[in-house]
Enzyme design. Structure first.
Site, PDB file in Angstrom:
ATOM      1  N   PHE A 347     -12.521  18.811 -17.061  1.00  0.00           N
ATOM      2  CA  PHE A 347     -11.305  18.064 -17.369  1.00  0.00           C
ATOM      3  C   PHE A 347     -10.537  17.580 -16.150  1.00  0.00           C
ATOM      4  CE2 PHE A 347     -11.516  20.726 -21.249  1.00  0.00           C
ATOM      5  CZ  PHE A 347     -11.662  19.678 -22.142  1.00  0.00           C
ATOM      6  N   ASP A 459     -19.603  29.718 -24.709  1.00  0.00           N
ATOM      7  CA  ASP A 459     -19.876  29.364 -23.312  1.00  0.00           C
ATOM      8  C   ASP A 459     -19.720  30.594 -22.414  1.00  0.00           C
ATOM      9  OD1 ASP A 459     -20.583  27.819 -21.199  1.00  0.00           O
ATOM     10  OD2 ASP A 459     -18.726  26.657 -21.092  1.00  0.00           O
TER      11      ASP A 459
END
Ligand code: AMP
Length: 617
Positions: A347, A459
């Site tokens: 991001f 994850d």
């Protein structure tokens, strides 16, 4: 923590040598008759008592630095049971092999040691009082740090004993001993001015005797030339059973009543001219070999940091005053952003900052969304925030809130030690396996919490385990995480995305199905990364090659430093069928058992000073 020998029928617990001999006599004195008992001197050690030629032989079994057990000069074994099994096959220096276990008579349980009886209650009280914790935070602190707290208590337990007088001169000690009944064996123990040394004062035949207690280089306590002990209370307990060179056995404690406890006079070193006993008396200039240890060696190392010592163990909102202000969206004016980049992800960058709360300011990590990003990214980051907002666990990075200002910002608590794999690279010599197991245990505690709350992480990898310090890990990066419906045990992804295939279970790749059991698979890969000290899993293989490798039933090899118990767990995490894999409830339990077994015995060389600092914080 149960004693690793508790299940053995020939283990008697904390009994004396004389009691052991009585049991062996009663059982017939056959050659090779043996029993095992707790060692009263070393924490976690044992004594093997064996009969040969109608004589008794007693062999201390020491717990070694690497967590194994050995009779002095003998081979190392992973547990007391394995050691006994070995000597039943091969005498290897013993007068004969172990032939016949002298089992406990029915109804006789192993005798708990002095510390065993107090242990659980003491740990709970200690954690509650020291860190002012209650409820879940208290339970998690006990689960994750019991071995450390036990060690701490064991090494400071004497301070709570009635015979310990923290502030008493030799003259005052004598006065105390002479006042009231002057029964033989009445004793007290007091620290001396010389750091790390103590004096044992004992009355016999209406005369006071003073014995020096010093520490050797390894921090063990002993009266010069006497038996060595891990702790002062063990030394006292032992000398209650056996005089071991003292003029008399220790009997009645000369209690530390308020009158003596408050005495303000400094403890003075004993003067040699006042010695009354011949040999092991306090004498710093004698010829019997006693040399005071330098303070840095004699005093035990700095206590190691525990998660509860940090500001991120509990949520900043655990304070009811602060809770009043808890909202998902934070005010920009309360956020100060420093020009320090902690890392960068998909991001954008993660920056260091400070968040001003009602009563305090806290260090934070701020994930700043890149400017040129699309709405989809914004939505994804908000989804990550929504997930994190629902979580509150010491082993998970907490979200403080979101700030929408010059950019969308995710404000998280700070875990400044960096990702686990980076921290471990090249540190085989420095970071013992027990430390790796400790961190992985914490990750399993965090994952067990996620499993209970019905979240899937999706994850989990060493790169997403951030360290607060060397002994404290937190799970981070909830960018792919999902909350499962109340009745769902898995989430089905609509389509495959940019996925970390090497960490994914077969059902994730083949059917896009994600559950806590697929997180367990990823946990196995994370374990592999940690025990290989930051190596990349599956070497240079590409995602599809890894898939084929797994489908062929192959699995990664055991990293060189990885203990077999941990490799076995890893392989269970990689069981092909998700329903046959352990859940995090079971994984955490296995990690805990293994980590406790190491932590209670390993003495970490780093704790003695060199490089014991936090990971990078
Ligand atoms: P992420 O975008 O979540 O993968 O984070 C990228 C990097 O930023 C991580 O590898 C860390 O080095 C750093 N980072 C992320 N979150 C934190 C945090 N809460 N505390 C300290 N550093 C962080």
């Amino acid at each position: 923590m149960p004693d690793p020998a508790a299940h053995l029928p020939f283990f008697y617990g904390s009994i004396s040598r004389a009691e052991a001999e009585d049991h062996l006599k009663l059982a017939g004195m056959a050659d090779g008759l043996f029993l095992l008992r707790q060692c009263l001197r070393s924490l976690g050690g044992y004594v093997l008592s064996l009969v040969h030629d109608l004589r008794f032989h007693h062999f201390p079994i020491e717990r070694q630095l690497n967590g194994t057990y050995a009779i002095a000069g003998g081979k190392a074994h992973c547990g007391p049971a394995e050691l006994c099994e070995f000597y039943s096959r091969d005498p290897d220096g013993l007068p004969c092999n172990l032939r016949k276990p002298c089992n406990r008579p029915s109804g006789l349980e192993p005798q708990p040691g002095v510390f065993d009886c107090l242990r659980d209650a003491m740990v709970r009280d200690y954690v509650r009082q020291t860190w002012k914790l209650e409820g879940e935070a208290l339970e998690l602190a006990i689960i994750s740090q019991a071995p450390q707290v036990e060690k701490l208590i064991a090494t400071t337990a004497h301070e709570r004993m009635p015979w310990y007088h923290s502030n008493l001169t030799r003259e005052e000690a004598e006065r105390k001993l002479y006042s009231g009944s002057q029964t033989d064996g009445k004793f007290l123990l007091r620290p001396r001015k010389e750091q790390g040394t103590y004096a044992l004062s004992l009355i016999y035949g209406k005369t006071a005797y003073h014995y020096l207690i010093s520490q050797d280089k390894a921090g063990k306590y002993c009266i010069p030339e006497g038996t060595k002990f891990d702790t002062l209370w063990q030394l006292v307990e032992y000398l209650k059973l056996k005089a071991d060179g003292l003029i008399y056995c220790l009997k009645e404690a000369c209690p530390n009543t308020s009158a003596s406890a408050g005495a303000a006079a400094p403890t003075l070193p004993a003067h040699p001219s006042t010695f009354t006993n011949t040999q092991r008396r306090i004498d710093t200039s004698n010829s019997d070999g006693y040399t005071p240890e330098p303070a840095c060696l004699a005093s035990p190392g700095k206590p190691r940091p525990m998660p509860m010592d940090t500001s991120v163990y509990e949520s900043p909102y655990s304070d009811p005053e602060e809770l009043k202000d808890k909202k998902l969206f934070l005010k920009r004016e309360n956020l100060i952003m420093a020009d320090i980049e902690l890392g960068c992800g998909n991001f954008g960058s993660v920056r260091q900052g400070v968040y001003r709360m009602r009563k305090k300011q806290i260090d934070v990590a701020i994930k700043v969304l890149k400017h040129s990003t699309e709405k989809a990214d914004k939505d994804e980051m908000m989804r990550e925030a929504q997930i994190m907002h629902q979580l509150d666990n010491p082993y998970i990075v907490r979200l403080i809130g979101v700030c929408q200002a010059e950019a969308l910002m995710l404000v998280m608590e700070m875990a400044g030690g960096g990702p686990l794999h980076k921290f471990l690279i090249g540190k085989k010599e420095e970071i013992p396996v027990s430390n790796v197991a400790e961190l992985l245990h914490q990750v399993s505690v965090g994952m067990k919490y996620l499993e209970e709350k019905n979240f899937v992480h999706r994850d989990l990898a060493a790169r997403n385990v951030l360290l607060v310090n060397r002994h404290y890990a937190k799970i981070s990066d909830f960018g792919l995480s999902k909350a499962l419906g109340a009745d769902d045990s898995y989430y089905t992804a609509r389509s495959a995305g940019k996925w970390p295939l090497k960490w994914y279970a077969p059902e994730c790749i083949n059917f896009r199905k994600f559950s806590s059991r697929s997180d367990v698979w990823s946990y196995g890969v994370t374990m592999w990364e940690a025990f290989s000290y930051g190596q990349k899993p599956y070497k240079k293989m590409k995602g599809p090659e890894v898939m084929a490798f797994i489908e062929q039933g192959k699995r990664m090899e055991c990293p060189p430093e990885c203990p077999p118990e941990m490799y076995a767990l890893m392989n269970d995490c990689w069981i092909y069928k998700w329903e046959d894999r352990p859940d995090f409830l079971a994984v955490e339990q296995r990690m805990r058992t293994y980590y406790y077994s190491l932590a209670s015995k390993v003495e970490d060389p780093l704790e003695c000073g060199k490089g014991a600092e936090a990971a990078s914080a």
